[in-house]
Motif scaffolding. Structure first.
Motif, PDB file in Angstrom:
ATOM      1  N   MET A 191       0.845  -1.155   0.000  1.00 11.80           N
ATOM      2  CA  MET A 191       0.000   0.000   0.000  1.00 11.80           C
ATOM      3  C   MET A 191       0.909   1.242   0.000  1.00 11.80           C
ATOM      4  SD  MET A 191      -3.281   0.875   2.418  1.00 11.80           S
ATOM      5  CE  MET A 191      -3.378  -0.581   3.317  1.00 11.80           C
ATOM      6  N   THR A 192       0.532   2.237  -0.770  1.00 14.80           N
ATOM      7  CA  THR A 192       1.339   3.454  -0.821  1.00 14.80           C
ATOM      8  C   THR A 192       1.033   4.332   0.388  1.00 14.80           C
ATOM      9  OG1 THR A 192      -0.297   4.675  -2.092  1.00 14.80           O
ATOM     10  CG2 THR A 192       1.325   3.397  -3.345  1.00 14.80           C
ATOM     11  N   ASP A 193       1.846   5.329   0.562  1.00 18.72           N
ATOM     12  CA  ASP A 193       1.664   6.239   1.707  1.00 18.72           C
ATOM     13  C   ASP A 193       0.339   6.986   1.620  1.00 18.72           C
ATOM     14  OD1 ASP A 193       4.097   5.518   2.786  1.00 18.72           O
ATOM     15  OD2 ASP A 193       5.214   7.109   1.753  1.00 18.72           O
ATOM     16  N   GLU A 194      -0.032   7.398   0.415  1.00 16.71           N
ATOM     17  CA  GLU A 194      -1.281   8.143   0.249  1.00 16.71           C
ATOM     18  C   GLU A 194      -2.486   7.284   0.608  1.00 16.71           C
ATOM     19  OE1 GLU A 194      -1.121   9.327  -3.808  1.00 16.71           O
ATOM     20  OE2 GLU A 194       0.319  10.929  -3.426  1.00 16.71           O
ATOM     21  N   GLU A 195      -2.480   6.036   0.179  1.00 22.62           N
ATOM     22  CA  GLU A 195      -3.592   5.137   0.495  1.00 22.62           C
ATOM     23  C   GLU A 195      -3.658   4.884   1.994  1.00 22.62           C
ATOM     24  OE1 GLU A 195      -2.857   1.691  -1.854  1.00 22.62           O
ATOM     25  OE2 GLU A 195      -3.734   2.557  -3.661  1.00 22.62           O
ATOM     26  N   ARG A 196      -2.518   4.754   2.635  1.00 19.33           N
ATOM     27  CA  ARG A 196      -2.484   4.511   4.074  1.00 19.33           C
ATOM     28  C   ARG A 196      -3.031   5.722   4.835  1.00 19.33           C
ATOM     29  NH1 ARG A 196       1.504   5.638   7.292  1.00 19.33           N
ATOM     30  NH2 ARG A 196       3.063   5.679   5.655  1.00 19.33           N
ATOM     31  N   ILE A 197      -2.666   6.925   4.386  1.00 14.50           N
ATOM     32  CA  ILE A 197      -3.150   8.145   5.047  1.00 14.50           C
ATOM     33  C   ILE A 197      -4.660   8.267   4.892  1.00 14.50           C
ATOM     34  CG2 ILE A 197      -3.094  10.662   4.936  1.00 14.50           C
ATOM     35  CD1 ILE A 197      -0.132  10.412   4.153  1.00 14.50           C
ATOM     36  N   ILE A 198      -5.176   7.994   3.686  1.00 10.95           N
ATOM     37  CA  ILE A 198      -6.620   8.073   3.456  1.00 10.95           C
ATOM     38  C   ILE A 198      -7.345   7.054   4.309  1.00 10.95           C
ATOM     39  CG2 ILE A 198      -8.429   7.681   1.741  1.00 10.95           C
ATOM     40  CD1 ILE A 198      -6.523   8.898  -0.333  1.00 10.95           C
ATOM     41  N   GLN A 199      -6.819   5.845   4.432  1.00 11.33           N
ATOM     42  CA  GLN A 199      -7.476   4.799   5.217  1.00 11.33           C
ATOM     43  C   GLN A 199      -7.445   5.161   6.705  1.00 11.33           C
ATOM     44  OE1 GLN A 199      -5.966   0.883   4.599  1.00 11.33           O
ATOM     45  NE2 GLN A 199      -7.811  -0.066   5.397  1.00 11.33           N
ATOM     46  N   GLU A 200      -6.381   5.785   7.187  1.00 10.66           N
ATOM     47  CA  GLU A 200      -6.319   6.174   8.601  1.00 10.66           C
ATOM     48  C   GLU A 200      -7.321   7.280   8.902  1.00 10.66           C
ATOM     49  OE1 GLU A 200      -2.302   7.271   9.410  1.00 10.66           O
ATOM     50  OE2 GLU A 200      -1.574   5.219   9.345  1.00 10.66           O
ATOM     51  N   ASN A 201      -7.461   8.243   7.969  1.00 11.98           N
ATOM     52  CA  ASN A 201      -8.370   9.360   8.211  1.00 11.98           C
ATOM     53  C   ASN A 201      -9.837   8.970   8.011  1.00 11.98           C
ATOM     54  OD1 ASN A 201      -6.252  11.081   8.768  1.00 11.98           O
ATOM     55  ND2 ASN A 201      -6.130  11.869   6.681  1.00 11.98           N
ATOM     56  N   MET A 202     -10.138   8.198   6.991  1.00 12.48           N
ATOM     57  CA  MET A 202     -11.526   7.883   6.645  1.00 12.48           C
ATOM     58  C   MET A 202     -11.998   6.547   7.207  1.00 12.48           C
ATOM     59  SD  MET A 202     -12.149  10.564   5.081  1.00 12.48           S
ATOM     60  CE  MET A 202     -13.669  10.435   4.221  1.00 12.48           C
ATOM     61  N   GLY A 203     -11.107   5.625   7.428  1.00 11.29           N
ATOM     62  CA  GLY A 203     -11.490   4.305   7.892  1.00 11.29           C
ATOM     63  C   GLY A 203     -11.756   3.375   6.705  1.00 11.29           C
ATOM     64  N   SER A 204     -12.154   2.157   6.984  1.00 12.23           N
ATOM     65  CA  SER A 204     -12.377   1.190   5.915  1.00 12.23           C
ATOM     66  C   SER A 204     -13.854   1.014   5.585  1.00 12.23           C
ATOM     67  CB  SER A 204     -11.763  -0.163   6.292  1.00 12.23           C
ATOM     68  OG  SER A 204     -12.394  -0.632   7.476  1.00 12.23           O
ATOM     69  N   GLN A 205     -14.712   1.867   6.153  1.00  9.94           N
ATOM     70  CA  GLN A 205     -16.143   1.765   5.875  1.00  9.94           C
ATOM     71  C   GLN A 205     -16.481   2.510   4.595  1.00  9.94           C
ATOM     72  OE1 GLN A 205     -18.153   3.270   9.270  1.00  9.94           O
ATOM     73  NE2 GLN A 205     -17.640   1.528  10.563  1.00  9.94           N
ATOM     74  N   ASN A 206     -17.527   2.059   3.927  1.00 10.09           N
ATOM     75  CA  ASN A 206     -18.005   2.698   2.706  1.00 10.09           C
ATOM     76  C   ASN A 206     -18.813   3.934   3.092  1.00 10.09           C
ATOM     77  OD1 ASN A 206     -18.888   3.362   0.187  1.00 10.09           O
ATOM     78  ND2 ASN A 206     -19.934   1.415  -0.222  1.00 10.09           N
ATOM     79  N   PRO A 207     -18.418   5.120   2.612  1.00 12.84           N
ATOM     80  CA  PRO A 207     -19.122   6.338   3.021  1.00 12.84           C
ATOM     81  C   PRO A 207     -20.444   6.547   2.276  1.00 12.84           C
ATOM     82  CG  PRO A 207     -17.339   6.909   1.549  1.00 12.84           C
ATOM     83  CD  PRO A 207     -17.240   5.431   1.812  1.00 12.84           C
ATOM     84  N   PHE A 208     -20.717   5.772   1.256  1.00 12.79           N
ATOM     85  CA  PHE A 208     -21.925   5.968   0.464  1.00 12.79           C
ATOM     86  C   PHE A 208     -23.028   5.046   0.953  1.00 12.79           C
ATOM     87  CE2 PHE A 208     -18.275   6.863  -2.282  1.00 12.79           C
ATOM     88  CZ  PHE A 208     -18.512   8.202  -2.572  1.00 12.79           C
ATOM     89  N   ARG A 209     -24.207   5.621   1.108  1.00 12.78           N
ATOM     90  CA  ARG A 209     -25.360   4.858   1.596  1.00 12.78           C
ATOM     91  C   ARG A 209     -26.530   5.046   0.637  1.00 12.78           C
ATOM     92  NH1 ARG A 209     -22.766   2.359   5.102  1.00 12.78           N
ATOM     93  NH2 ARG A 209     -22.119   3.277   7.041  1.00 12.78           N
ATOM     94  N   VAL A 210     -27.309   3.976   0.464  1.00 13.61           N
ATOM     95  CA  VAL A 210     -28.519   4.019  -0.350  1.00 13.61           C
ATOM     96  C   VAL A 210     -29.701   3.995   0.608  1.00 13.61           C
ATOM     97  CG1 VAL A 210     -29.859   2.791  -2.094  1.00 13.61           C
ATOM     98  CG2 VAL A 210     -27.378   2.801  -2.225  1.00 13.61           C
ATOM     99  N   PRO A 211     -30.674   4.871   0.383  1.00  7.95           N
ATOM    100  CA  PRO A 211     -31.846   4.867   1.281  1.00  7.95           C
ATOM    101  C   PRO A 211     -32.574   3.521   1.233  1.00  7.95           C
ATOM    102  CG  PRO A 211     -31.857   6.809  -0.154  1.00  7.95           C
ATOM    103  CD  PRO A 211     -30.746   5.932  -0.612  1.00  7.95           C
ATOM    104  N   GLU A 212     -33.211   3.193   2.331  1.00  6.84           N
ATOM    105  CA  GLU A 212     -33.944   1.928   2.424  1.00  6.84           C
ATOM    106  C   GLU A 212     -35.085   1.914   1.403  1.00  6.84           C
ATOM    107  OE1 GLU A 212     -33.507  -0.823   4.267  1.00  6.84           O
ATOM    108  OE2 GLU A 212     -31.635   0.029   5.017  1.00  6.84           O
ATOM    109  N   GLY A 213     -35.232   0.794   0.668  1.00  3.05           N
ATOM    110  CA  GLY A 213     -36.311   0.613  -0.286  1.00  3.05           C
ATOM    111  C   GLY A 213     -36.148   1.417  -1.569  1.00  3.05           C
ATOM    112  N   TYR A 214     -34.971   1.928  -1.828  1.00  3.06           N
ATOM    113  CA  TYR A 214     -34.756   2.769  -3.013  1.00  3.06           C
ATOM    114  C   TYR A 214     -34.947   1.975  -4.299  1.00  3.06           C
ATOM    115  CZ  TYR A 214     -32.443   5.825  -6.374  1.00  3.06           C
ATOM    116  OH  TYR A 214     -32.162   6.610  -7.452  1.00  3.06           O
ATOM    117  N   PHE A 215     -34.428   0.765  -4.348  1.00  7.15           N
ATOM    118  CA  PHE A 215     -34.501  -0.023  -5.571  1.00  7.15           C
ATOM    119  C   PHE A 215     -35.787  -0.851  -5.677  1.00  7.15           C
ATOM    120  CE2 PHE A 215     -29.869   0.632  -5.307  1.00  7.15           C
ATOM    121  CZ  PHE A 215     -29.685   1.180  -6.559  1.00  7.15           C
ATOM    122  N   ASP A 216     -36.647  -0.791  -4.667  1.00  7.67           N
ATOM    123  CA  ASP A 216     -37.891  -1.565  -4.712  1.00  7.67           C
ATOM    124  C   ASP A 216     -38.818  -1.045  -5.809  1.00  7.67           C
ATOM    125  OD1 ASP A 216     -36.956  -3.067  -2.661  1.00  7.67           O
ATOM    126  OD2 ASP A 216     -38.083  -2.017  -1.093  1.00  7.67           O
TER     127      ASP A 216
END
Length: 121
Positions: free
Chosen positions: A1-26
């Motif tokens: 892993m490069t330094d930039e990727e490591r810094i981003i992962q430390e600051n943001m974490g490994s969770q996905n920041p994008f969320r879809v509202p419940e029932g959106y694709f229904d």
């Protein structure tokens, strides 16, 4: 892993920041169809080409040509059968042929008796 990727992962974490509202694709397909404007289906008239108009005439001409060709070949064949006579095979020998046969017989060491014996079998 490069330094930039490591810094981003430390600051943001490994969770996905994008969320879809419940029932959106229904009901997604239904909502999309409701948003589209209504249009009438356009009927495009079919154009006939010259070849399609001439197709029956071309087929009739082809059938006529085949019939004429077939009748001509049949009559020509039957005419040839009635006029042909059995061919008589004529064998002509030249001096060169006789010389070749003599040389072949000498090479094979055959005398006249052996040649007659081979031919009679």
């Amino acid at each position: 892993m490069t330094d930039e990727e490591r810094i981003i992962q430390e600051n943001m974490g490994s969770q996905n920041p994008f969320r879809v509202p419940e029932g959106y694709f229904d009901r997604f397909a239904e909502q999309l169809m409701e948003q589209l404007p209504e249009r009438q289906a356009e009927v495009v008239p079919m154009r006939t080409t010259r070849l399609k108009k001439l197709r029956p005439v071309l087929l009739a001409a082809a059938c006529l040509c085949i019939a004429i060709f077939s009748v001509t070949m049949y009559l020509n064949h039957s005419k040839q059968q009635t006029t042909t006579e059995p061919a008589v095979a004529t064998v002509t020998t030249t001096a060169a042929d006789e010389e070749f046969m003599d040389e072949a017989a000498d090479y094979a060491m055959l005398d006249n008796a052996d040649i007659y014996a081979c031919l009679s079998e």
